[in-house]
Every structure is written in C-alpha cells, then in structure tokens.
Design an enzyme around this catalytic site. Sequence first.
Site, PDB file in Angstrom:
ATOM      1  N   SER A 144      77.407 166.488 124.923  1.00  0.00           N
ATOM      2  CA  SER A 144      78.363 165.503 125.552  1.00  0.00           C
ATOM      3  C   SER A 144      78.141 166.762 127.251  1.00  0.00           C
ATOM      4  O   SER A 144      78.466 167.681 127.197  1.00  0.00           O
ATOM      5  CB  SER A 144      79.407 165.641 124.521  1.00  0.00           C
ATOM      6  OG  SER A 144      80.336 164.717 125.465  1.00  0.00           O
ATOM      7  N   TYR A 157      87.614 166.646 121.035  1.00  0.00           N
ATOM      8  CA  TYR A 157      86.335 165.912 120.793  1.00  0.00           C
ATOM      9  C   TYR A 157      85.648 167.263 121.961  1.00  0.00           C
ATOM     10  O   TYR A 157      84.782 167.714 121.587  1.00  0.00           O
ATOM     11  CB  TYR A 157      86.049 164.521 121.686  1.00  0.00           C
ATOM     12  CG  TYR A 157      85.029 164.199 122.161  1.00  0.00           C
ATOM     13  CD1 TYR A 157      84.128 163.819 120.829  1.00  0.00           C
ATOM     14  CD2 TYR A 157      84.133 164.408 123.547  1.00  0.00           C
ATOM     15  CE1 TYR A 157      82.804 163.612 121.291  1.00  0.00           C
ATOM     16  CE2 TYR A 157      82.729 163.739 123.645  1.00  0.00           C
ATOM     17  CZ  TYR A 157      81.897 163.348 122.547  1.00  0.00           C
ATOM     18  OH  TYR A 157      80.685 162.909 122.147  1.00  0.00           O
TER      19      TYR A 157
HETATM   20  P1  NAD Z   1      78.293 155.583 117.822  1.00  0.00           P
HETATM   21  O1  NAD Z   1      79.509 156.260 117.323  1.00  0.00           O
HETATM   22  O2  NAD Z   1      77.666 154.479 117.683  1.00  0.00           O
HETATM   23  O3  NAD Z   1      77.235 156.491 116.647  1.00  0.00           O
HETATM   24  C1  NAD Z   1      78.541 157.140 115.083  1.00  0.00           C
HETATM   25  C2  NAD Z   1      77.101 158.051 114.505  1.00  0.00           C
HETATM   26  O4  NAD Z   1      77.734 159.170 113.459  1.00  0.00           O
HETATM   27  C3  NAD Z   1      77.073 156.661 113.938  1.00  0.00           C
HETATM   28  O5  NAD Z   1      75.830 156.528 112.903  1.00  0.00           O
HETATM   29  C4  NAD Z   1      77.811 156.810 112.265  1.00  0.00           C
HETATM   30  O6  NAD Z   1      77.945 156.711 111.357  1.00  0.00           O
HETATM   31  C5  NAD Z   1      78.062 158.708 111.757  1.00  0.00           C
HETATM   32  N1  NAD Z   1      78.759 159.079 111.729  1.00  0.00           N
HETATM   33  C6  NAD Z   1      79.982 159.055 111.517  1.00  0.00           C
HETATM   34  N2  NAD Z   1      81.245 159.973 110.834  1.00  0.00           N
HETATM   35  C7  NAD Z   1      80.495 159.898 109.952  1.00  0.00           C
HETATM   36  C8  NAD Z   1      80.633 160.925 108.716  1.00  0.00           C
HETATM   37  N3  NAD Z   1      81.219 161.727 108.705  1.00  0.00           N
HETATM   38  N4  NAD Z   1      79.100 161.282 108.252  1.00  0.00           N
HETATM   39  C9  NAD Z   1      78.277 160.738 108.533  1.00  0.00           C
HETATM   40  N5  NAD Z   1      77.960 160.104 109.705  1.00  0.00           N
HETATM   41  C10 NAD Z   1      78.891 159.950 111.055  1.00  0.00           C
HETATM   42  O7  NAD Z   1      78.396 156.852 118.596  1.00  0.00           O
HETATM   43  P2  NAD Z   1      77.422 157.266 119.629  1.00  0.00           P
HETATM   44  O8  NAD Z   1      77.846 156.858 120.607  1.00  0.00           O
HETATM   45  O9  NAD Z   1      76.281 157.136 118.794  1.00  0.00           O
HETATM   46  O10 NAD Z   1      77.696 158.996 119.162  1.00  0.00           O
HETATM   47  C11 NAD Z   1      75.983 159.774 118.515  1.00  0.00           C
HETATM   48  C12 NAD Z   1      75.784 160.824 118.631  1.00  0.00           C
HETATM   49  O11 NAD Z   1      76.066 160.885 120.048  1.00  0.00           O
HETATM   50  C13 NAD Z   1      77.942 162.034 118.608  1.00  0.00           C
HETATM   51  O12 NAD Z   1      77.533 162.977 118.354  1.00  0.00           O
HETATM   52  C14 NAD Z   1      78.251 161.492 119.981  1.00  0.00           C
HETATM   53  O13 NAD Z   1      79.508 162.146 120.107  1.00  0.00           O
HETATM   54  C15 NAD Z   1      77.303 161.780 121.094  1.00  0.00           C
HETATM   55  N6  NAD Z   1      77.185 161.392 122.441  1.00  0.00           N
HETATM   56  C16 NAD Z   1      77.574 160.315 122.744  1.00  0.00           C
HETATM   57  C17 NAD Z   1      77.708 159.233 124.027  1.00  0.00           C
HETATM   58  C18 NAD Z   1      78.060 158.275 124.482  1.00  0.00           C
HETATM   59  O14 NAD Z   1      78.172 158.062 125.820  1.00  0.00           O
HETATM   60  N7  NAD Z   1      78.271 157.009 123.789  1.00  0.00           N
HETATM   61  C19 NAD Z   1      77.541 161.000 124.973  1.00  0.00           C
HETATM   62  C20 NAD Z   1      77.462 161.675 124.808  1.00  0.00           C
HETATM   63  C21 NAD Z   1      77.323 162.063 123.620  1.00  0.00           C
END
Ligand code: NAD
Length: 252
Positions: A144, A157
């Site tokens: 991130s 986080y």
């Molecule tokens: P999202 O909330 O759409 O997806 C999160 C995913 O994690 C989902 O598939 C969910 O089912 C899974 N998950 C959550 N809790 C879980 C558990 N206990 N067991 C198994 N799976 C679980 O969010 P996203 O933005 O697609 O996030 C995906 C990754 O990208 C994360 O690690 C997030 O921190 C990272 N990220 C996102 C952003 C952003 O701007 N969206 C930026 C940087 C990093």
Amino acid sequence: MILDNFTLKGKTAVVTGCNTGLGQGLACALAEAGADIFGVYRSNAGNTPSLVEEKGVKFFGYKADLSDIASIPQIVHTALDVFSRIDILVNNAGSIIREDSLSFSEKDWDDVMNLNAKSVFFLSQSCAVEFAKQGSGKIINIASMLSFQGGIRVPSYTASKSAVRGLTMSLSNEWAHLGINVNAIAPGYMETSNTAALRGDKERNEAILERIPAGRWGRPEDLSGAVVFLASKASDYVNGITLPVDGGWLGR
Ligand code: NAD
C-alpha cells in the site's frame, strides 16, 4: 522472443481475496497470461470464476477465513491436490479499519494485523516450502502507499502494510537463493470497496484526487502489467521490491 518470458501458460496461481476488487483484477490478469487460478475467498467467489474461465484457463474456488492461520495448511494442500503444483502466490486479501488512534481498540488492531500481516507470512511460508522443493516460485504481496507513509486514522493498517514491505525484503533475502522471488505491489488509491468511505467523503475525495498526478483513482486493471511481470520469468532477477502503481502519488 522477450514476450515469451511473460507468459504464464501452464502455471498455477493462488490468489487470496479473489472475489472482488483488486484480487479479482489480479486473478483475471494472471488468467489472461495463461495461469490456472486457485482463488481463495471468504464468503463466495462472486463472478470471478466465470471471468477467469472465459480466458480459457481453469478456476478452482476455496473458501477460507485467513484471519485464522489454522486455515492455511488446508489451502496449500487442496491447491496441490487440484493442480499438482503451485507456481505463484498472490497475498491480496486485506482489510482496513478507520478510527482515531486515541480510541483504537485491541480488537481492531488484532483483526487487521492478523489478516494483513500474520496470514501473509504464514501462507508465504507454507507455499515457500513447496517452492523450495521445486526450486522456483513467485510470491507477490499486495502492499500500500501506507507501506511508505503514515496515513490518517488507520494505525493497524499502516503497521500491517509496513510489515508487508518489510517481510517482502526479509523473505526475499532468505529465499532468493532457492529460486523464490518475493516482491510486492503497492497500489495507490484505487476504486474498490476498501476506499468507498474515502470516495464518499466529498472533502477527502477531492483532496486525494487533487494530489494524484495522474488525476484519477486507480482501477483493478491498472495492476495487470505489474502482477504479470512479477509472476513471470521476466522478473527472475527482481527480488524484494515493493513496486508502486499509484499514478505518481509517492513521487509528489
Ligand atoms: P476489497 O475490500 O474489495 O477486497 C478485500 C478482499 O479481502 C476481499 O476479497 C475479501 O473477501 C478478502 N478478505 C477480507 N477479509 C478476509 C478474511 N478474513 N479471509 C479471507 N479473505 C478476506 O478491497 P481491495 O481494495 O480490493 O483490497 C485488496 C488488497 O489491496 C488489500 O490487501 C488492500 O489492503 C490492498 N490495497 C487496496 C488499495 C485501494 O485503494 N483499494 C490500495 C492499496 C492496497
């Protein structure tokens, strides 16, 4: 031919959090490059199976709660059973809790750290045992901007994503000589449910948009090139990096 080094034909990728957002985009990109997908999801796989299969590869879905590392041995065991081998692990599943640090609870700390950092380490360890036997493997962690910066009201986080960057370097140091590449992608501000609250807050949304040199939020498909590169032979001598894909956010 250089493009041949990017193909993932015949490879198997384990992708956590495959049902939505960035995980779905990452699974689709790896599938388009030729990899079969072993997708881990928490409650249901959403429309990821059909999106993956329409690229002409196989999808196998596995339900697991990664906040409890007891689920990990069975994930690896089942993936090996179904596809005979694992070549790529994408540690994507993650969560975020926004709350003032003055009142942040132990539960909110543990819930985020257990999923975003602890499970990343132990799933990587389980896959690396197999990768070490076969002399090759690619681990791609989803980091991130908060692997580099502090953020606001997201202490667990930020701690977890800084841990992901640290682990990426640490595991890379230990495992590169085994033929295992450990790298990370640091997405910028992306349009997924993870950022729905931020995008819904008019003031924060405008402030963020104004600060992104590319002038827009990122989309899951913006990570496609980076993940295929880091999963492929083309990155065989790339170890321990956290690659920002952020529309220029960090450089500003
Ligand atoms: P999202 O909330 O759409 O997806 C999160 C995913 O994690 C989902 O598939 C969910 O089912 C899974 N998950 C959550 N809790 C879980 C558990 N206990 N067991 C198994 N799976 C679980 O969010 P996203 O933005 O697609 O996030 C995906 C990754 O990208 C994360 O690690 C997030 O921190 C990272 N990220 C996102 C952003 C952003 O701007 N969206 C930026 C940087 C990093």
